[in-house]
Design a protein around this motif. Structure first.
Motif, PDB file in Angstrom:
ATOM      1  N   ILE A  38      64.398  32.649  11.319  1.00 18.95           N
ATOM      2  CA  ILE A  38      63.369  32.127  10.420  1.00 18.95           C
ATOM      3  C   ILE A  38      62.106  31.782  11.206  1.00 18.95           C
ATOM      4  CG2 ILE A  38      62.858  30.362   8.692  1.00 18.95           C
ATOM      5  CD1 ILE A  38      65.925  30.032   8.420  1.00 18.95           C
ATOM      6  N   ARG A  39      60.982  32.348  10.794  1.00 14.57           N
ATOM      7  CA  ARG A  39      59.700  32.057  11.442  1.00 14.57           C
ATOM      8  C   ARG A  39      59.023  30.901  10.715  1.00 14.57           C
ATOM      9  NH1 ARG A  39      62.587  35.905  13.794  1.00 14.57           N
ATOM     10  NH2 ARG A  39      61.543  36.590  15.680  1.00 14.57           N
ATOM     11  N   GLY A  40      58.365  30.032  11.478  1.00 13.81           N
ATOM     12  CA  GLY A  40      57.749  28.869  10.862  1.00 13.81           C
ATOM     13  C   GLY A  40      56.565  28.334  11.643  1.00 13.81           C
ATOM     14  N   MET A  41      56.510  27.007  11.741  1.00 14.93           N
ATOM     15  CA  MET A  41      55.335  26.352  12.299  1.00 14.93           C
ATOM     16  C   MET A  41      55.156  26.606  13.789  1.00 14.93           C
ATOM     17  SD  MET A  41      53.958  25.066   9.672  1.00 14.93           S
ATOM     18  CE  MET A  41      54.694  26.330   8.615  1.00 14.93           C
ATOM     19  N   GLY A  42      56.248  26.920  14.483  1.00 17.62           N
ATOM     20  CA  GLY A  42      56.118  27.218  15.909  1.00 17.62           C
ATOM     21  C   GLY A  42      55.214  28.413  16.156  1.00 17.62           C
ATOM     22  N   SER A  43      55.328  29.431  15.316  1.00 19.21           N
ATOM     23  CA  SER A  43      54.485  30.623  15.467  1.00 19.21           C
ATOM     24  C   SER A  43      53.016  30.282  15.240  1.00 19.21           C
ATOM     25  CB  SER A  43      54.918  31.703  14.471  1.00 19.21           C
ATOM     26  OG  SER A  43      56.228  32.150  14.764  1.00 19.21           O
ATOM     27  N   ILE A  44      52.746  29.422  14.269  1.00 23.25           N
ATOM     28  CA  ILE A  44      51.362  29.030  13.995  1.00 23.25           C
ATOM     29  C   ILE A  44      50.793  28.225  15.161  1.00 23.25           C
ATOM     30  CG2 ILE A  44      49.931  27.610  12.469  1.00 23.25           C
ATOM     31  CD1 ILE A  44      51.742  28.457  10.187  1.00 23.25           C
ATOM     32  N   TYR A  45      51.603  27.332  15.731  1.00 23.67           N
ATOM     33  CA  TYR A  45      51.132  26.554  16.884  1.00 23.67           C
ATOM     34  C   TYR A  45      50.835  27.471  18.073  1.00 23.67           C
ATOM     35  CZ  TYR A  45      51.197  23.653  21.026  1.00 23.67           C
ATOM     36  OH  TYR A  45      50.874  23.078  22.222  1.00 23.67           O
ATOM     37  N   TYR A  46      51.739  28.400  18.352  1.00 22.24           N
ATOM     38  CA  TYR A  46      51.549  29.304  19.490  1.00 22.24           C
ATOM     39  C   TYR A  46      50.270  30.114  19.337  1.00 22.24           C
ATOM     40  CZ  TYR A  46      56.032  28.766  21.931  1.00 22.24           C
ATOM     41  OH  TYR A  46      57.065  28.299  22.674  1.00 22.24           O
ATOM     42  N   LEU A  47      50.035  30.622  18.124  1.00 25.35           N
ATOM     43  CA  LEU A  47      48.841  31.443  17.915  1.00 25.35           C
ATOM     44  C   LEU A  47      47.577  30.596  18.049  1.00 25.35           C
ATOM     45  CD1 LEU A  47      47.580  34.141  17.220  1.00 25.35           C
ATOM     46  CD2 LEU A  47      47.828  33.578  14.796  1.00 25.35           C
ATOM     47  N   ALA A  48      47.591  29.393  17.477  1.00 22.59           N
ATOM     48  CA  ALA A  48      46.422  28.519  17.606  1.00 22.59           C
ATOM     49  C   ALA A  48      46.151  28.190  19.066  1.00 22.59           C
ATOM     50  CB  ALA A  48      46.646  27.237  16.798  1.00 22.59           C
ATOM     51  N   PHE A  49      47.210  27.935  19.836  1.00 27.07           N
ATOM     52  CA  PHE A  49      47.059  27.639  21.265  1.00 27.07           C
ATOM     53  C   PHE A  49      46.432  28.827  21.985  1.00 27.07           C
ATOM     54  CE2 PHE A  49      48.501  27.758  25.642  1.00 27.07           C
ATOM     55  CZ  PHE A  49      48.299  26.456  26.078  1.00 27.07           C
ATOM     56  N   ALA A  50      46.945  30.025  21.713  1.00 25.47           N
ATOM     57  CA  ALA A  50      46.443  31.217  22.401  1.00 25.47           C
ATOM     58  C   ALA A  50      44.985  31.486  22.065  1.00 25.47           C
ATOM     59  CB  ALA A  50      47.307  32.423  22.040  1.00 25.47           C
TER      60      ALA A  50
ATOM     61  N   ALA B  53      46.132  36.676   9.903  1.00 24.07           N
ATOM     62  CA  ALA B  53      46.687  37.277   8.699  1.00 24.07           C
ATOM     63  C   ALA B  53      48.089  37.832   8.957  1.00 24.07           C
ATOM     64  CB  ALA B  53      45.768  38.381   8.186  1.00 24.07           C
ATOM     65  N   ILE B  54      48.277  38.467  10.117  1.00 21.52           N
ATOM     66  CA  ILE B  54      49.591  39.031  10.444  1.00 21.52           C
ATOM     67  C   ILE B  54      50.631  37.929  10.578  1.00 21.52           C
ATOM     68  CG2 ILE B  54      50.897  40.234  12.228  1.00 21.52           C
ATOM     69  CD1 ILE B  54      48.348  41.876  12.792  1.00 21.52           C
ATOM     70  N   ILE B  55      50.316  36.911  11.385  1.00 22.93           N
ATOM     71  CA  ILE B  55      51.290  35.838  11.616  1.00 22.93           C
ATOM     72  C   ILE B  55      51.515  35.044  10.337  1.00 22.93           C
ATOM     73  CG2 ILE B  55      51.806  33.788  12.979  1.00 22.93           C
ATOM     74  CD1 ILE B  55      51.822  36.521  14.477  1.00 22.93           C
TER      75      ILE B  55
ATOM     76  N   LEU C  29      53.480  19.799   6.780  1.00 22.14           N
ATOM     77  CA  LEU C  29      52.952  21.040   7.346  1.00 22.14           C
ATOM     78  C   LEU C  29      52.987  22.177   6.336  1.00 22.14           C
ATOM     79  CD1 LEU C  29      54.502  20.895  10.933  1.00 22.14           C
ATOM     80  CD2 LEU C  29      52.126  20.471  10.277  1.00 22.14           C
ATOM     81  N   LEU C  30      54.028  22.222   5.511  1.00 22.95           N
ATOM     82  CA  LEU C  30      54.099  23.280   4.507  1.00 22.95           C
ATOM     83  C   LEU C  30      53.024  23.111   3.432  1.00 22.95           C
ATOM     84  CD1 LEU C  30      57.948  23.768   4.022  1.00 22.95           C
ATOM     85  CD2 LEU C  30      56.335  25.336   5.105  1.00 22.95           C
ATOM     86  N   VAL C  31      52.736  21.849   3.080  1.00 24.70           N
ATOM     87  CA  VAL C  31      51.645  21.605   2.127  1.00 24.70           C
ATOM     88  C   VAL C  31      50.323  22.082   2.720  1.00 24.70           C
ATOM     89  CG1 VAL C  31      50.304  19.814   0.963  1.00 24.70           C
ATOM     90  CG2 VAL C  31      52.796  19.724   0.913  1.00 24.70           C
ATOM     91  N   LEU C  32      50.097  21.775   3.984  1.00 21.30           N
ATOM     92  CA  LEU C  32      48.871  22.227   4.646  1.00 21.30           C
ATOM     93  C   LEU C  32      48.831  23.756   4.747  1.00 21.30           C
ATOM     94  CD1 LEU C  32      48.634  19.578   7.515  1.00 21.30           C
ATOM     95  CD2 LEU C  32      47.285  19.678   5.411  1.00 21.30           C
ATOM     96  N   PHE C  33      49.978  24.356   5.052  1.00 17.08           N
ATOM     97  CA  PHE C  33      50.057  25.811   5.134  1.00 17.08           C
ATOM     98  C   PHE C  33      49.742  26.442   3.784  1.00 17.08           C
ATOM     99  CE2 PHE C  33      52.816  29.719   5.083  1.00 17.08           C
ATOM    100  CZ  PHE C  33      52.067  30.454   5.989  1.00 17.08           C
ATOM    101  N   GLY C  34      50.292  25.861   2.714  1.00 20.88           N
ATOM    102  CA  GLY C  34      49.981  26.362   1.382  1.00 20.88           C
ATOM    103  C   GLY C  34      48.515  26.221   1.039  1.00 20.88           C
ATOM    104  N   GLY C  35      47.911  25.110   1.465  1.00 22.42           N
ATOM    105  CA  GLY C  35      46.487  24.929   1.224  1.00 22.42           C
ATOM    106  C   GLY C  35      45.636  25.954   1.949  1.00 22.42           C
ATOM    107  N   ILE C  36      46.033  26.286   3.184  1.00 17.43           N
ATOM    108  CA  ILE C  36      45.293  27.303   3.938  1.00 17.43           C
ATOM    109  C   ILE C  36      45.444  28.673   3.281  1.00 17.43           C
ATOM    110  CG2 ILE C  36      45.129  28.501   6.152  1.00 17.43           C
ATOM    111  CD1 ILE C  36      46.059  25.898   7.477  1.00 17.43           C
ATOM    112  N   LEU C  37      46.654  28.953   2.779  1.00 21.36           N
ATOM    113  CA  LEU C  37      46.865  30.223   2.093  1.00 21.36           C
ATOM    114  C   LEU C  37      46.005  30.320   0.829  1.00 21.36           C
ATOM    115  CD1 LEU C  37      50.749  30.643   2.290  1.00 21.36           C
ATOM    116  CD2 LEU C  37      49.048  32.069   3.421  1.00 21.36           C
ATOM    117  N   ALA C  38      45.960  29.208   0.066  1.00 20.98           N
ATOM    118  CA  ALA C  38      45.280  29.240  -1.227  1.00 20.98           C
ATOM    119  C   ALA C  38      43.768  29.138  -1.099  1.00 20.98           C
ATOM    120  CB  ALA C  38      45.808  28.111  -2.116  1.00 20.98           C
ATOM    121  N   PHE C  39      43.301  28.294  -0.174  1.00 23.19           N
ATOM    122  CA  PHE C  39      41.865  28.001  -0.129  1.00 23.19           C
ATOM    123  C   PHE C  39      41.199  28.351   1.199  1.00 23.19           C
ATOM    124  CE2 PHE C  39      43.980  24.773  -2.840  1.00 23.19           C
ATOM    125  CZ  PHE C  39      43.460  25.169  -4.069  1.00 23.19           C
TER     126      PHE C  39
END
Length: 299
Positions: free
Chosen positions: A237-249, A263-265, A178-188
């Motif tokens: 520590i904030r992590g993948m749970g926040s990303i899942y919640y936002l995507a769900f919403a 961008a905020i999350i 998930l962190l690799v994917l998160f880094g990819g989203i940040l970069a590209f």
């Protein structure tokens, strides 16, 4: 209503914490003696708030509808906040107790513990989550409660070590992906496109002001030493749970400027990973040394 709705969504999305991103704040395995108050508080907080924040994500989704009214508020209160939370906890406990019986209390030939297979931990997670979601409850809360019930089914069984070890390895492997994917989203993927100084101030306020202040306020009246209170308050520590919640919403509601919300999350998660990841090991080592000195001074 867009402003308050977005604010509620951001608050609910940022409520989950994720100690997997900094394993030093997690409790140790069964019988390892690493269940000090700070680690226990941070680990149990992460387990609980994954489920307890979800009703407020649903409230933000409901508020995003143009036709939201008092009847909808009562429906949310009765169904999402009360019923689905109760169902998640009750069904999770029942599933955990039932699986605990199958694992530890059947005759040895039929017991799941006989296999010595750590995959049972994954099975418990998926069964609890899937069954409770089908029943209409909160699956995240059910997973946490079922794990507690399974642990209490037979606290001294050595099989808990195998379950804990497998769960920890699976968590780290999944988090790495998930962190690799998160880094990819940040970069590209342009996740932080449009990130400005106001968002930067918000990120700093969340991590350096709001979380520590709320943590210290929640510990008022506790008998914990001030050093442990500081650790508990700071390492949310904030992590993948926040990303899942936002995507769900965003997939279930209609919110203005979703790119700004991402961008905020994304900024909060990235800053939390960097800030807490760098500081957690030295902070916990200092806390451990202080605790050992305190114990030695009383012996």
């Amino acid at each position: 209503m867009a402003g308050p709705t977005a604010a509620l969504l951001i608050a609910a999305v940022l409520a989950p914490t994720d100690p997997v991103l900094a394993s030093d704040v997690q409790v140790g395995g069964p019988g390892e003696g690493q269940e000090d108050e700070a680690r226990f508080a941070l680990t149990s907080e992460a387990g609980l708030n994954d489920g307890l924040a979800f009703p407020f994500v649903h409230l933000a989704i409901a508020l995003s509808a143009a036709s939201f009214g008092s009847i909808d508020l009562l429906e949310w209160l009765g169904r999402d906040l009360l019923w689905r939370t109760f169902l998640g906890a009750a069904a999770g406990y029942a599933i955990g107790r039932g699986l605990g019986y199958l694992t530890f209390h059947l005759p040895m030939r039929a017991s799941l513990s006989r296999t010595g297979d750590g995959f049972v931990a994954l099975a418990v997670t998926l069964i609890a989550y899937g069954v409770v979601e089908m029943l209409g409850g909160f699956g995240f809360l059910a997973v946490f409660v079922s794990a507690l019930a399974l642990r209490n089914a037979s606290r001294d069984d050595d099989y808990h070590d195998r379950l804990h070890g497998f769960a920890e390895e699976a968590e780290r492997l999944l988090m790495m992906v998930l962190l690799v994917l998160f880094g990819g989203i940040l970069a590209f993927g342009g996740l932080l496109t449009g990130f400005d100084w106001l968002m930067l101030l918000f990120v700093a306020g969340v991590l350096l002001v709001a979380r520590p202040a709320a943590g210290l306020f929640s510990l008022v009246g506790s008998r914990l030493p001030w050093r442990e209170q500081l650790v508990i308050s700071f390492f949310g520590i904030r992590g993948m749970g926040s990303i899942y919640y936002l995507a769900f919403a965003l997939n279930h509601g209609s919110f203005a400027d979703p790119h700004r919300l991402w961008a905020i999350i994304g900024g909060v998660v990235l800053a939390s990973i960097l800030l807490h990841g760098v500081t957690v090991t030295p902070a916990l080592r200092l806390l451990d040394r202080w605790q050992r000195r305190r114990v030695d001074s009383h012996t």
